[in-house]
Motif scaffolding. Sequence first.
Motif, mmCIF file in Angstrom:
data_model
loop_
_atom_site.group_PDB
_atom_site.id
_atom_site.type_symbol
_atom_site.label_atom_id
_atom_site.label_comp_id
_atom_site.label_asym_id
_atom_site.label_seq_id
_atom_site.Cartn_x
_atom_site.Cartn_y
_atom_site.Cartn_z
ATOM 1 N N VAL A 177 1.509 9.630 3.335
ATOM 2 C CA VAL A 177 1.281 9.176 1.952
ATOM 3 C C VAL A 177 0.008 8.378 1.732
ATOM 4 C CG1 VAL A 177 3.469 9.270 0.738
ATOM 5 C CG2 VAL A 177 3.041 7.379 2.279
ATOM 6 N N THR A 178 -0.333 7.463 2.636
ATOM 7 C CA THR A 178 -1.542 6.668 2.370
ATOM 8 C C THR A 178 -2.782 7.549 2.474
ATOM 9 O OG1 THR A 178 -1.723 5.920 4.667
ATOM 10 C CG2 THR A 178 -0.556 4.489 3.164
ATOM 11 N N VAL A 208 0.838 -1.197 0.000
ATOM 12 C CA VAL A 208 0.000 0.000 0.000
ATOM 13 C C VAL A 208 0.874 1.248 0.000
ATOM 14 C CG1 VAL A 208 -1.541 1.369 1.454
ATOM 15 C CG2 VAL A 208 -1.993 -1.058 1.101
ATOM 16 N N LEU A 209 1.886 1.223 0.853
ATOM 17 C CA LEU A 209 2.778 2.367 0.996
ATOM 18 C C LEU A 209 3.480 2.687 -0.326
ATOM 19 C CD1 LEU A 209 3.437 4.040 3.501
ATOM 20 C CD2 LEU A 209 5.417 2.590 3.887
ATOM 21 N N GLY A 264 -8.519 1.003 -6.598
ATOM 22 C CA GLY A 264 -7.620 1.860 -7.349
ATOM 23 C C GLY A 264 -8.261 2.305 -8.649
ATOM 24 N N GLY A 314 5.297 14.451 -8.553
ATOM 25 C CA GLY A 314 4.511 13.225 -8.574
ATOM 26 C C GLY A 314 3.021 13.531 -8.555
ATOM 27 N N ALA A 367 -2.970 9.696 -0.611
ATOM 28 C CA ALA A 367 -3.555 8.958 -1.724
ATOM 29 C C ALA A 367 -5.073 8.972 -1.621
ATOM 30 C CB ALA A 367 -3.020 7.526 -1.742
ATOM 31 N N GLU A 398 0.085 12.955 -11.504
ATOM 32 C CA GLU A 398 -1.130 12.188 -11.301
ATOM 33 C C GLU A 398 -2.407 12.936 -11.497
ATOM 34 O OE1 GLU A 398 -1.253 9.597 -7.962
ATOM 35 O OE2 GLU A 398 0.513 8.627 -8.804
ATOM 36 N N ALA A 437 1.226 4.097 -2.908
ATOM 37 C CA ALA A 437 0.668 5.418 -2.596
ATOM 38 C C ALA A 437 1.574 6.567 -3.025
ATOM 39 C CB ALA A 437 0.379 5.542 -1.104
ATOM 40 N N ILE A 438 2.848 6.289 -3.334
ATOM 41 C CA ILE A 438 3.737 7.399 -3.699
ATOM 42 C C ILE A 438 3.348 7.907 -5.070
ATOM 43 C CG2 ILE A 438 6.157 8.134 -3.743
ATOM 44 C CD1 ILE A 438 6.944 5.262 -3.159
ATOM 45 N N PRO A 439 3.076 9.206 -5.203
ATOM 46 C CA PRO A 439 2.801 9.719 -6.540
ATOM 47 C C PRO A 439 4.105 9.763 -7.335
ATOM 48 C CG PRO A 439 2.191 11.296 -4.804
ATOM 49 C CD PRO A 439 3.022 10.237 -4.176
ATOM 50 N N LYS A 456 1.291 4.887 -14.879
ATOM 51 C CA LYS A 456 0.542 5.098 -13.654
ATOM 52 C C LYS A 456 0.142 3.749 -13.094
ATOM 53 C CE LYS A 456 -1.052 9.650 -14.707
ATOM 54 N NZ LYS A 456 -2.109 10.416 -15.329
ATOM 55 N N ALA A 457 0.734 3.429 -11.964
ATOM 56 C CA ALA A 457 0.472 2.128 -11.364
ATOM 57 C C ALA A 457 -0.941 2.110 -10.814
ATOM 58 C CB ALA A 457 1.472 1.879 -10.257
ATOM 59 N N ASP A 458 -1.502 0.936 -10.757
ATOM 60 C CA ASP A 458 -2.794 0.754 -10.154
ATOM 61 C C ASP A 458 -2.641 1.026 -8.674
ATOM 62 O OD1 ASP A 458 -5.218 0.334 -11.095
ATOM 63 O OD2 ASP A 458 -5.137 -1.852 -11.124
ATOM 64 N N ARG A 459 -3.366 1.963 -8.178
ATOM 65 C CA ARG A 459 -3.164 2.330 -6.778
ATOM 66 C C ARG A 459 -4.064 1.518 -5.863
ATOM 67 N NH1 ARG A 459 -2.479 8.280 -5.692
ATOM 68 N NH2 ARG A 459 -0.426 7.603 -6.304
ATOM 69 N N ILE A 460 -3.471 1.044 -4.766
ATOM 70 C CA ILE A 460 -4.279 0.386 -3.748
ATOM 71 C C ILE A 460 -4.621 1.451 -2.720
ATOM 72 C CG2 ILE A 460 -4.436 -1.585 -2.206
ATOM 73 C CD1 ILE A 460 -1.664 -2.470 -3.343
ATOM 74 N N ILE A 461 -5.908 1.807 -2.635
ATOM 75 C CA ILE A 461 -6.297 2.805 -1.652
ATOM 76 C C ILE A 461 -6.825 2.068 -0.432
ATOM 77 C CG2 ILE A 461 -7.859 4.702 -1.161
ATOM 78 C CD1 ILE A 461 -6.427 5.769 -3.385
ATOM 79 N N VAL A 462 -6.235 2.298 0.726
ATOM 80 C CA VAL A 462 -6.787 1.674 1.925
ATOM 81 C C VAL A 462 -7.708 2.652 2.603
ATOM 82 C CG1 VAL A 462 -5.038 -0.013 2.463
ATOM 83 C CG2 VAL A 462 -4.723 2.338 3.217
ATOM 84 N N THR A 520 -7.262 4.783 -12.295
ATOM 85 C CA THR A 520 -6.227 5.569 -12.954
ATOM 86 C C THR A 520 -6.880 6.734 -13.667
ATOM 87 O OG1 THR A 520 -5.623 3.350 -13.580
ATOM 88 C CG2 THR A 520 -4.079 5.070 -14.112
#
Lengths: 321, 341
Positions: free
Chosen positions: B205-206, A246-247, B8, B234, B209, B238, A250-252, A259-265, B10
Motif C-alpha cells: 500500500v505505501t 502513513v499506512l 500529499g 478505492g 500510494a 482516487e 495510503a489506503i485508497p 479524500k484524505a490528505d495523503r502522507i506519501i513516504v 488531492t
Amino acid sequence: MNKYIEVKNLKKYFPVPKGQLHAVDDVSFSIEEGKTLGVVGESGCGKSTLGRLILHLLEATDGEILLRGEDITHVKKKRLKELRETMQIIFQDPFSSLNPRMTVEQLVSEPLKIKGGFSKEAIQKATAEIMEIVGIPERMRICYPHELDGGRRQRVGIARALILNPEFIVCDEPVSALDVSIQAQILNLMQDLQEQRHLTYIFITHDLSVVRYLSHFIIVMYLGQVVEQAPSEEIFENPMHPYTQVLISAIPMPDIHNKADRIIVHGELSSPVNPKPGCRFYLRCPYATEVCQQPQIMKEVSPGHFVLCVRAEKIVNNSMP
Amino acid sequence: MADQNRDGFTLQYQAVSDKREIILQVKDLTVEYVTDDEVAKAVNHVSFELRSGSTLGLVGETGAGKTTIAKAVLGVLPDVSARICGGEILFNGSDLLELSEMEMQKIRGNQISMIFQDPMTALNPTMKIGDQIKEAIMLHEKLSHAEGEKRAVDMLEMVGIPGERYSDYPHQFSGGMKQRVVIAIALACKPQLLIADEPTTALDVTIQAQVLDMMMKLKMELGTSVIMITHDLGIIAETCDYVAVIYSGEVVECGTSEDIFDYASHPYTVGLFASLPSRSGKGERLKPIKGMMPDPADLPEGCPFAERCPCPEKQCFSTKPEYLHLSDTHIVKCCKRWERQ
C-alpha cells in the motif's frame, strides 16, 4: 476475559550470509479467547513468520509462547501433536495450498485420517457435515481443486482447518487472492464460524479495511517489530506511530468526497539483516530527528494502546489542527 | 515543521459539461476466444469513449473482460485463440481494427502504451533497465544512441529513479522501482493514451500510494489520457473521472465518478459497494453478491446478472436489457426503470 495465547519477547532470526535476518524481533502481545487479533504490515515485515512461530511450523530463536498459561515454546512429540489439533492455519493462496491430485473429499478428510482412530463411516459423515457448514455443495466432493473457483477453493481450505474442531486458527491473508464479492462471502463465513464455535483468530493481512472490519485488537508490524498495538477502533481513530499513520492514509478509499490528505513516504523498506539499534522507520519517517536513532521502548500511551516511538505524543499534538 | 515533509496532494476533477475532445471511441466491440470445443464470449458489445486528458476506470471482477478490452485496443490479442467479431475502435477518428500490423506497431508504444500488472515479468531480466527505456524510444524516433541514452536518463529521473542506475538490471530493483521503470518505458514517447492494467495490484500500500501519486502527476504534466483497469474501487475513486463497470464482458453501468459513487444504479454496482468492508460498519454483516459470474462459454439468454440479482423480474431471464439514460453522462443496462434519486 481469559488470555488464550500470550507471546512474550518472541524472536526469530534467520542466518543469512551477511549475518542475522531479524524476521520477528522481540514481539509481545496476547489474545483473548474468542477474539480476533489483526496483524497488519507490508510484505517482508514478519507477519507470516509470526503466525508460523505460534503454530510451531517454525522454531522460535528466543522468547515464550503461552497457551492458556502453559508454556508451549519448546513442546515436542506427543504434546505437539495434540496442540496441532487445536491450532490450525488457513493459507493465502488456495491455488497452491491444496494438493492438485486429491479430490475435495480427500482433502477435507485428510486431517481426520492423519489423526486416526475413526471408522470410514464416521470420516464420511464428518466430512459431509463440515462441507455443508462451509458451503461446498455435496456434488463437488469428487471434484479436483482445478475445477473449483477461488472462493470454493478457499472454502476447502477452511473446511480442512475446521474438521478437527480447533480452538484457534491463524488466517494468513485468507481473502487477498479473492474478488470483493467473493471476499465478502468468505469474511461472513469466518465470522459466523467464530461466533458458533467460539474460535480465536489471528488474522494476518496487508488490507487494513479488512482488519478494521473484523479484528478486535490490532498490531502493526514494521521490519520484524511491533510498532503499535491497540484495540481496533483506537488504531484507526487515533493512530500514534508515524508508520501507522502513513499506512492508514495510503489506503485508497472508495469515496469521492472525502479524500484524505495523503502522507506519501519516500523510499522503501530497509533490510531486516543486522538492523541498527534505533527506530527502523527512521529513514522513511517524515518526523525523524536525532533521538530516533536511540533504541526505542514500547510505551503505553493510553490503556491498552502501545506505541514504539519516543516522539509519538509530540507528533500527534503538533499535527492537530 | 512536519508539514514541509508532507507531500500529499488531492486530485480534483470537474467532470460536468466536459468539452474536451474524444480521443478514443470504442463502439460495439465483441471479442471471442475460440478453443476446440467451445467459444468463450469475453467481450460483448462494449462501447465507451475517452476524452482527451481524462481518466476512465474500467472496474470489474476477475474474468469480466477488462484486460481483453485493453488488449483489443492495443491490438495485442493472441492471434490463435482470440477473434474480434465486430465493432470499431476509433482512435483520433481512425479505426484501429482496420490497420495493418505494421501500422499498429507505429502506434503501439508511441501513441498508445500499456502498463501491465506484474512488473516482475514485464521487464527483460537480461537487459539493463536504461537500455530497455532507450529501446522503446528509439523504435519510434530517429535519434543517435547518445541522444537515446540521454532521453532514457531523463525518463528515469522523471519517475524518481536516479540516472546513475541506468546500467542496473531488473533484479537489482524492488517491485515498486520495477513498476516505475515500466511506467517510464510506457511514457517514454509521451503517448496520448496510456492503458494501465492493475498497475499497483502487486505492490504494497505505501508503495502503491507512491506509484499512483507519481502516475497522476505525470498524467497531468504530459496531458495523457488514461484507461485505468482495476478491481479496486478505492483506486477508481482516487484517480478516475469516468467509470465503466464491466460485468460478464458488458458495460453494465457507465458515468462520471460522481454518477457511479453517488448514484450507483445497476444492482451489480450496488452489490460491489455493499461487499466492501470499508463501507460497512464494525460488526455489521457484509452483503456479498450471491453466486458467481456466468461462464463466458455458456452465457444466459437474458441479463447476465439476473441469476445473482436481488430483485430480478421475469423478463430479466429472457430478454437482454437495453441501455437506459439516467442523465447526460450516466447510463445503465438494466430492465428496471431506474430513476436517479
